[in-house]
Design a protein around this motif. Structure first.
Motif, short mmCIF file in Angstrom:
data_model
loop_
_atom_site.label_atom_id
_atom_site.label_comp_id
_atom_site.label_asym_id
_atom_site.label_seq_id
_atom_site.Cartn_x
_atom_site.Cartn_y
_atom_site.Cartn_z
N ASP A 164 0.87 -1.19 0.00
CA ASP A 164 0.00 0.00 0.00
C ASP A 164 0.90 1.23 0.00
O ASP A 164 1.20 1.82 1.03
N TYR A 165 1.29 1.65 -1.19
CA TYR A 165 2.29 2.70 -1.31
C TYR A 165 1.76 4.08 -0.95
O TYR A 165 2.50 4.92 -0.48
N SER A 166 0.47 4.30 -1.14
CA SER A 166 -0.09 5.60 -0.75
C SER A 166 -0.09 5.75 0.76
O SER A 166 0.15 6.85 1.29
N SER A 167 -0.33 4.67 1.48
CA SER A 167 -0.25 4.73 2.93
C SER A 167 1.18 4.92 3.40
O SER A 167 1.43 5.60 4.39
N GLN A 168 2.13 4.31 2.67
CA GLN A 168 3.54 4.51 3.02
C GLN A 168 3.92 5.97 2.85
O GLN A 168 4.63 6.54 3.69
N ARG A 169 3.43 6.59 1.80
CA ARG A 169 3.72 8.01 1.56
C ARG A 169 3.11 8.86 2.67
O ARG A 169 3.74 9.78 3.19
N GLY A 170 1.87 8.57 3.03
CA GLY A 170 1.22 9.30 4.10
C GLY A 170 1.96 9.15 5.42
O GLY A 170 2.10 10.11 6.19
N LEU A 171 2.46 7.95 5.69
CA LEU A 171 3.22 7.69 6.91
C LEU A 171 4.49 8.53 6.93
O LEU A 171 4.83 9.15 7.95
N ARG A 172 5.19 8.59 5.79
CA ARG A 172 6.41 9.39 5.73
C ARG A 172 6.13 10.87 5.95
O ARG A 172 6.90 11.57 6.61
N LYS A 173 5.02 11.36 5.42
CA LYS A 173 4.67 12.77 5.60
C LYS A 173 4.36 13.07 7.07
O LYS A 173 4.80 14.08 7.62
N ILE A 174 3.63 12.18 7.72
CA ILE A 174 3.29 12.38 9.13
C ILE A 174 4.54 12.29 9.99
O ILE A 174 4.71 13.05 10.95
N LEU A 175 5.45 11.36 9.66
CA LEU A 175 6.70 11.26 10.40
C LEU A 175 7.50 12.55 10.30
O LEU A 175 8.09 13.02 11.27
N GLY A 176 7.53 13.14 9.11
CA GLY A 176 8.24 14.40 8.93
C GLY A 176 7.63 15.54 9.71
O GLY A 176 8.33 16.35 10.32
N LYS A 177 6.30 15.61 9.73
CA LYS A 177 5.62 16.65 10.50
C LYS A 177 5.92 16.51 11.98
O LYS A 177 6.20 17.49 12.67
N ARG A 178 5.85 15.26 12.47
CA ARG A 178 6.13 15.04 13.89
C ARG A 178 7.57 15.38 14.22
O ARG A 178 7.86 15.98 15.26
N GLN A 179 8.48 15.02 13.33
CA GLN A 179 9.89 15.32 13.56
C GLN A 179 10.13 16.82 13.64
O GLN A 179 10.85 17.31 14.52
N ARG A 180 9.51 17.59 12.74
CA ARG A 180 9.67 19.04 12.76
C ARG A 180 9.10 19.64 14.04
O ARG A 180 9.69 20.55 14.63
N LEU A 181 7.94 19.14 14.49
CA LEU A 181 7.37 19.64 15.73
C LEU A 181 8.26 19.32 16.93
O LEU A 181 8.43 20.15 17.83
N LEU A 182 8.85 18.13 16.94
CA LEU A 182 9.72 17.76 18.05
C LEU A 182 11.00 18.59 18.06
O LEU A 182 11.49 18.96 19.13
N VAL A 183 11.54 18.90 16.89
CA VAL A 183 12.72 19.76 16.82
C VAL A 183 12.38 21.15 17.35
O VAL A 183 13.14 21.74 18.12
N TYR A 184 11.21 21.67 16.94
CA TYR A 184 10.76 22.96 17.43
C TYR A 184 10.64 22.97 18.95
O TYR A 184 11.11 23.88 19.63
N LEU A 185 10.00 21.92 19.48
CA LEU A 185 9.79 21.85 20.92
C LEU A 185 11.11 21.72 21.67
O LEU A 185 11.30 22.33 22.72
N SER A 186 12.05 20.95 21.12
CA SER A 186 13.33 20.78 21.81
C SER A 186 14.10 22.10 21.86
O SER A 186 14.83 22.36 22.81
#
Length: 90
Positions: free
Chosen positions: A46-68
């Motif tokens: 399910d490649y569209s779900s894989q793409r969505g997962l990567r996008k969400i991971l990136g968003k979470r990573q950016r938020l965590l960097v901001y918070l740190s």
């Protein structure tokens, strides 16, 4: 099972307080990531779900960097509560 109950407690507290906070957004992204990960274990192509997962991971990573950068104490608490990565030692 204790992790789910703990997360649901966080969820109810945060829903009443502030849905726009960084902690709540990271919490929601973490739940989506866990759901998508379990989905992808069953549906490996399910490649569209894989793409969505990567996008969400990136968003979470950016938020965590901001918070740190803004508040290291809140960052460490959130990482410890959600158990999503090892604590950074600076």
């Amino acid at each position: 099972m204790t992790k789910k109950s703990f997360i649901s407690v966080i969820s109810h507290e945060e829903k009443e307080e502030n849905r726009g906070s960084v902690e709540f957004q990271v919490f929601c992204f973490t739940n989506k990531i866990r759901r998508l990960t379990s989905h992808l274990e069953l549906h490996k192509k399910d490649y569209s779900s894989q793409r969505g997962l990567r996008k969400i991971l990136g968003k979470r990573q950016r938020l965590l960097v901001y918070l740190s950068k803004k508040d290291g104490v809140r960052y460490k608490e959130l990482i410890g509560q959600l158990n999503i990565r090892k604590l950074k030692t600076r």
